[in-house]
Design a protein around this motif. Structure first.
Motif, short mmCIF file in Angstrom:
data_model
loop_
_atom_site.label_atom_id
_atom_site.label_comp_id
_atom_site.label_asym_id
_atom_site.label_seq_id
_atom_site.Cartn_x
_atom_site.Cartn_y
_atom_site.Cartn_z
N VAL A 133 1.03 -1.45 -0.11
CA VAL A 133 0.40 0.06 -0.38
C VAL A 133 1.09 1.04 -0.16
O VAL A 133 0.12 2.15 -0.73
CB VAL A 133 -0.99 -0.02 1.31
N LEU A 134 2.08 1.43 0.50
CA LEU A 134 3.06 2.04 1.04
C LEU A 134 3.83 2.12 -0.48
O LEU A 134 3.65 3.41 -0.52
CB LEU A 134 3.75 2.03 2.23
N LEU A 135 4.14 1.31 -0.65
CA LEU A 135 4.49 1.52 -2.11
C LEU A 135 3.33 2.14 -3.56
O LEU A 135 4.35 2.94 -4.57
CB LEU A 135 5.25 0.14 -2.46
N GLN A 136 1.99 1.85 -3.38
CA GLN A 136 1.42 2.02 -4.83
C GLN A 136 1.10 2.89 -4.44
O GLN A 136 0.52 4.12 -5.63
CB GLN A 136 0.16 1.16 -3.94
N ASN A 137 0.94 3.99 -3.45
CA ASN A 137 0.39 5.41 -2.98
C ASN A 137 1.92 6.39 -3.28
O ASN A 137 1.00 7.52 -2.66
CB ASN A 137 0.01 5.28 -1.53
N ALA A 138 2.41 5.71 -3.37
CA ALA A 138 4.09 6.54 -3.22
C ALA A 138 4.12 7.63 -4.08
O ALA A 138 3.90 7.23 -5.45
CB ALA A 138 5.32 5.94 -2.89
N LYS A 139 4.39 9.13 -4.10
CA LYS A 139 4.25 10.17 -5.42
C LYS A 139 5.16 10.23 -5.74
O LYS A 139 5.79 10.18 -7.24
CB LYS A 139 4.02 11.30 -4.60
N ASP A 140 6.68 9.24 -5.12
CA ASP A 140 7.85 8.78 -6.05
C ASP A 140 8.65 8.11 -4.78
O ASP A 140 7.76 7.67 -4.17
CB ASP A 140 8.67 10.58 -5.43
N LEU A 141 9.89 7.02 -5.72
CA LEU A 141 10.90 6.34 -5.40
C LEU A 141 10.95 6.82 -3.98
O LEU A 141 10.89 5.82 -3.33
CB LEU A 141 11.58 6.20 -6.31
N GLU A 142 11.84 7.29 -3.26
CA GLU A 142 12.48 7.94 -2.08
C GLU A 142 11.93 7.94 -1.58
O GLU A 142 11.88 7.12 0.01
CB GLU A 142 13.93 9.11 -2.49
N ASP A 143 10.42 8.57 -1.49
CA ASP A 143 9.44 8.88 -0.45
C ASP A 143 8.80 7.41 -0.04
O ASP A 143 8.50 6.97 0.98
CB ASP A 143 8.38 10.21 -0.98
N GLY A 144 7.78 6.72 -1.53
CA GLY A 144 7.73 5.16 -0.96
C GLY A 144 8.63 4.46 -0.38
O GLY A 144 7.94 3.40 0.60
N LEU A 145 9.99 4.42 -1.04
CA LEU A 145 11.08 3.37 -0.23
C LEU A 145 10.78 3.25 1.16
O LEU A 145 10.95 2.85 1.65
CB LEU A 145 12.55 2.89 -1.34
N SER A 146 10.76 4.91 1.35
CA SER A 146 12.04 5.24 3.15
C SER A 146 10.49 5.00 4.16
O SER A 146 10.72 4.60 4.95
CB SER A 146 11.67 7.15 2.64
#
Length: 210
Positions: A133-146
């Motif tokens: 869910v966190l990765l799917q909703n991420a605006k960008d890669l860095e934010d989602g991965l963090s």
């Protein structure tokens, strides 16, 4: 005559472009598949950009304890008139009028966008639902991965406290699964496989003993 010739010559002159599309190789891994275009330099650049995205996916899979389903993703990275283009459909489009996304000369942003698109396609298998869910909703890669790593760290720390031996053995298993794939790619001999198995047995025994 010169005006007509100029117009015709301009119409016939081909726009320099190229695009590289993701594929699965013989080992079931993500790889650079077809590279098409009319510019050698742009073809090389497209392949290199897509290769960087594949490297990112493999590193993220290792960080999150996931496996990669190469057949789940579709994406293309290309260059048109020196501008980097992303095609999330994986059709190799480089025209923005056809749906390609323009990143100008920002290679890093294009690569990260391609990586995030592959993640949203579902190439990472074995993820916790919350991590997905966190990765799917991420605006960008860095934010989602963090966010995903912080979320996963809670469960890793708990598992390590409750079952340190099991946690360590699972980590060792993941490492050696990667080594087995590497040995396949290297065309390792039976003797070399036996040595890999011997090393695994010794290191596993050491973990349990400790």
């Amino acid at each position: 005559g010169s005006i007509i010739g100029s117009v015709i010559g301009g119409a016939l002159k081909k726009t320099k472009r190229a695009s590289a599309t993701i594929a699965a190789n013989e080992f079931g891994e993500l790889s650079v598949g077809s590279i098409v275009g009319n510019s050698k330099a742009f073809k090389e650049q497209s392949g290199d950009l897509l290769g960087q995205s594949i490297d990112q996916i493999n590193r993220i899979a290792e960080q999150l304890g996931a496996t990669v389903n190469a057949g789940a993703g579709s994406v293309s990275l290309g260059v048109r008139k020196g501008q980097i283009r992303l095609d999330t459909s994986g059709s190799g489009k480089t025209k923005t009028s056809k749906g390609a996304i323009d990143f100008g000369e920002d290679a890093q942003a294009a690569v990260e966008a391609a990586t995030l698109d592959l993640i949203k396609d579902g190439v990472l298998v074995g993820l916790r639902q919350g991590t997905k869910v966190l990765l799917q909703n991420a605006k960008d890669l860095e934010d989602g991965l963090s966010q995903a790593l912080k979320f996963e760290d809670v469960f890793n720390r708990l598992a390590k406290r409750k079952d340190p031996i099991g946690f360590a053995v699972n980590a060792l298993n993941r490492e050696f699964e990667g080594l087995i794939t590497l040995f396949k790619k290297a065309g390792a001999s039976a003797t070399e496989y036996a040595q890999l198995e011997e090393l695994y047995g010794l290191e596993r025994a050491d973990l349990i003993k400790q």
